[in-house]
Design an enzyme around this catalytic site. Structure first.
Site, PDB file in Angstrom:
ATOM      1  N   SER A 163       0.830  -1.202   0.000  1.00 27.72           N
ATOM      2  CA  SER A 163       0.000   0.000   0.000  1.00 27.72           C
ATOM      3  C   SER A 163       0.866   1.254   0.000  1.00 27.72           C
ATOM      4  O   SER A 163       1.603   1.510  -0.941  1.00 27.72           O
ATOM      5  CB  SER A 163      -0.958  -0.044   1.186  1.00 27.72           C
ATOM      6  OG  SER A 163      -1.926   0.981   1.095  1.00 27.72           O
ATOM      7  N   ASP A 310      -3.064   6.618  -3.216  1.00 26.77           N
ATOM      8  CA  ASP A 310      -1.830   6.012  -2.734  1.00 26.77           C
ATOM      9  C   ASP A 310      -1.377   4.970  -3.758  1.00 26.77           C
ATOM     10  O   ASP A 310      -2.068   4.724  -4.756  1.00 26.77           O
ATOM     11  CB  ASP A 310      -2.030   5.442  -1.330  1.00 26.77           C
ATOM     12  CG  ASP A 310      -2.974   4.265  -1.285  1.00 26.77           C
ATOM     13  OD1 ASP A 310      -3.792   4.114  -2.222  1.00 26.77           O
ATOM     14  OD2 ASP A 310      -2.929   3.478  -0.322  1.00 26.77           O
ATOM     15  N   ASP A 312      -1.365   1.763  -4.233  1.00 26.95           N
ATOM     16  CA  ASP A 312      -2.221   0.677  -4.706  1.00 26.95           C
ATOM     17  C   ASP A 312      -3.657   1.148  -4.935  1.00 26.95           C
ATOM     18  O   ASP A 312      -4.543   0.340  -5.186  1.00 26.95           O
ATOM     19  CB  ASP A 312      -2.178  -0.526  -3.761  1.00 26.95           C
ATOM     20  CG  ASP A 312      -2.828  -0.256  -2.414  1.00 26.95           C
ATOM     21  OD1 ASP A 312      -2.783   0.900  -1.948  1.00 26.95           O
ATOM     22  OD2 ASP A 312      -3.373  -1.195  -1.813  1.00 26.95           O
ATOM     23  N   ASP A 314      -6.116   2.205  -3.193  1.00 27.17           N
ATOM     24  CA  ASP A 314      -7.297   1.913  -2.374  1.00 27.17           C
ATOM     25  C   ASP A 314      -7.651   3.104  -1.480  1.00 27.17           C
ATOM     26  O   ASP A 314      -8.712   3.118  -0.856  1.00 27.17           O
ATOM     27  CB  ASP A 314      -7.134   0.635  -1.554  1.00 27.17           C
ATOM     28  CG  ASP A 314      -6.012   0.695  -0.523  1.00 27.17           C
ATOM     29  OD1 ASP A 314      -5.213   1.648  -0.543  1.00 27.17           O
ATOM     30  OD2 ASP A 314      -5.930  -0.232   0.312  1.00 27.17           O
TER      31      ASP A 314
END
Length: 564
Positions: A163, A310, A312, A314
């Site tokens: 992440s 961010d 990734d 999400d």
């Protein structure tokens, strides 16, 4: 193989390192460990300390799956650890599944170092164990993987990502067939199966036989995600977008085009995935300076809204032009959370709908839900809890995570959240208003909810226990001169929530302080909120100033109380 405590003798440590090295299937980490071991054995104290840290224990598998620094050894992210995790997950699925049925696991990955390698290792373990592995075709956002689980009818999902962590990290996020992240007792059950793996060499691995999914999956996700916006709502909006060197650029841009918006203006320096994240000190939109390039681009093109994901994708951050200063400012996660909640209420909710947010998030969403006549739930931190709220219509947490369409993605989704926020901004623009105006409306109706947070970073994880123990043994009777009227020890389940390490202090003026260890980083996180009433619209500026003054006083005192 048992990890060796740091207190064991040097020879025991070296023996454990040799055994791990000899069982390591990756020549790169095997060579890394060989070199470190040689240095330690020759008397290099720094090398010995490094080696001891790598063998202090197995990287813990919990409700966040795995996350840690890349490197050799059981306390690092590497192929040996991932293969063990995949074997444990597959064994758990076979135990829990129906007899004679093959467990199906869909596997996604981002563009960090070794993410694709860890994904293929996972697929190989699943296939060799008699399961079916479905591999996403390229590095894609975490929400695409979360969507794919239910869309494809899989029994579980794995997303290889760290992440917003630093470049040296990677991680392994696990979902079950309902599309939500794992929670107890599944995490402990999987961990037991992982611990049962004696040697990586004993884990069968196929080198082919998994299915690589085509582009249809991403197209299906995009078709689904654009349904979060009303086809008839305004689309006149100019947006600057950054993916912070992550995997969100292409997906977000295509989603906006399919939804009828103009393509966002890209921050070119950050649009291409790069595991080194070269233009940011820390690839997290919450961190100071992370979206500076996006703000500079916004000043150049004079856009209406800045959106940042961010790495990734999400999480979703946003910045607006502040009428008070004439310059751009990033919205707090709680502000975006309230804006999206208010927008969904305005679009129409039903009495059975439920709004939810984590305990560390602002209480403003609860006030919005109460005024709308719908139920609000408070959960522990993390979407593994938020997504499981019965009847959930919308959920968020202050760390920039928003679940705006739980029927599509039962997790935070920075793509759908960006679309919904853009719809709200475009609708306000058509009325000659802004997101800042709506924030004023919410404050006038429900009071100013001023929030802040900070982290106490530690060098030694034992310092976390020391700090939390001190606050439990000697809790303050007042904070910033305001009496503490209630202390909830969350480890005991106070407040009716599942036990978790944390403390919640409620003050007599309705201020709130929450202190809890981070689940993914070596730090203690502190969350603050004060609520200042607004008696008339003309009082709004004064109420905001009072709230900020009170918040600053609370923060100063809590910083003193949490100093190491």
């Amino acid at each position: 193989m048992a990890a060796v405590p740091a207190t064991d003798s040097a020879e025991t440590l070296y023996a454990a390192a040799r055994a791990w090295r000899d069982d390591d299937p990756d020549p790169t980490t095997r060579s890394e460990l060989e070199s470190l071991l040689a240095s330690a054995e020759s008397g290099d104290e720094a090398a010995r300390a490094d080696l001891a840290d790598r063998f202090v224990g197995m990287l813990e598998f919990g409700t966040a799956g795995l996350r840690g620094a890349l490197g050799a050894g059981p306390n690092r992210m590497n192929r040996s650890v991932v293969i063990r995790a995949a074997a444990g997950l597959t064994a758990y699925l076979k135990q829990e599944g129906r007899a004679g049925e093959r467990p199906c696991v869909v596997i996604g990955f981002d563009a960090r170092y070794n993410s694709d390698v860890f994904a293929r290792d996972t697929a190989g373990v699943v296939v060799a164990a008699g399961g079916r592995a479905l591999l996403l075709p390229q590095p894609l956002p975490t929400p695409v993987l979360a969507f794919a689980i239910r869309h494809l009818g899989a029994d579980a999902g794995v997303m290889v990502t760290a992440s917003h962590n630093p470049p040296q990290d990677n991680g392994y996020k696990v979902y079950l067939g309902d599309g939500s992240q794992i929670v107890p007792p599944a995490d402990a059950d999987i961990a037991r199966h992982i611990a049962a793996v004696e040697h990586v060499a004993d884990v069968p691995r196929a080198h082919e036989g998994w299915e690589t999914l085509g582009e249809r999956l991403l197209s299906d996700y995009l078709d689904a995600v654009v349904t979060v916006v009303d086809p008839s709502s305004p689309r006149d909006l100019s947006i600057v977008h950054t993916s912070l060197h992550g995997v969100g650029h292409g997906t977000v841009h295509e989603a906006f085009i399919r939804a009828g918006f103009a393509a966002p203006v890209a921050v070119d320096e950050q649009a291409v995935p790069d595991p080194d994240f070269p233009t940011v000190a820390f690839p997290n939109p919450e961190e100071k300076g992370a979206i500076d390039l996006a703000l500079a681009r916004a000043r150049e093109v004079r856009c209406d809204l800045v959106i940042a994901n961010d790495p990734d994708a999400d999480r979703c951050a946003a910045a607006i032009l502040d009428p008070a200063t004439g310059d751009w400012r990033m919205l707090r996660g709680d502000e975006v959370g309230a804006l999206l909640g208010a927008h969904l209420v305005a679009r129409g909710v039903e009495r059975r709908d439920v709004f939810a947010n984590s305990i560390v998030s602002s209480r403003l969403l609860a006030a919005i839900a109460r005024a709308a006549g719908i139920r609000h739930e408070e959960t522990l931190t993390g979407f593994k809890w938020i997504s499981r709220v019965e009847g959930l219509r919308y959920g968020y947490e202050e760390a920039l995570g928003y679940c705006v369409a739980p029927d599509l993605v039962r997790d935070k989704d920075g793509v759908s959240a960006a679309l919904l926020l853009a719809e709200l901004a475009a609708g306000l623009k058509a009325q000659g208003r802004t997101l800042s105006d709506l924030l004023d409306d919410l404050a006038a109706e429900h009071g100013v909810h001023a929030t802040d947070s900070f982290a106490v970073r530690v060098e030694d994880l034992g310092q976390i226990d020391t700090l939390m123990g001190r606050l439990r043994a000697e809790p303050p009777s007042s904070v910033a001169g305001i009496d503490v009227v209630r202390l909830d020890d969350l480890s005991r389940g106070d407040g009716g929530l599942p036990p978790t390490d944390g403390l919640r202090f409620l003050l007599s003026d309705d201020s709130r302080v929450i202190v809890r260890p981070s689940g993914t980083e070596p730090k203690v996180k502190v969350y603050l909120e004060v609520i200042e009433p607004v008696h008339t619209r003309d009082d709004l500026s004064r109420s905001r100033a009072l709230a900020e003054t009170r918040l600053a006083s609370v923060r100063a005192d809590v910083e003193r109380l949490t100093a190491l």
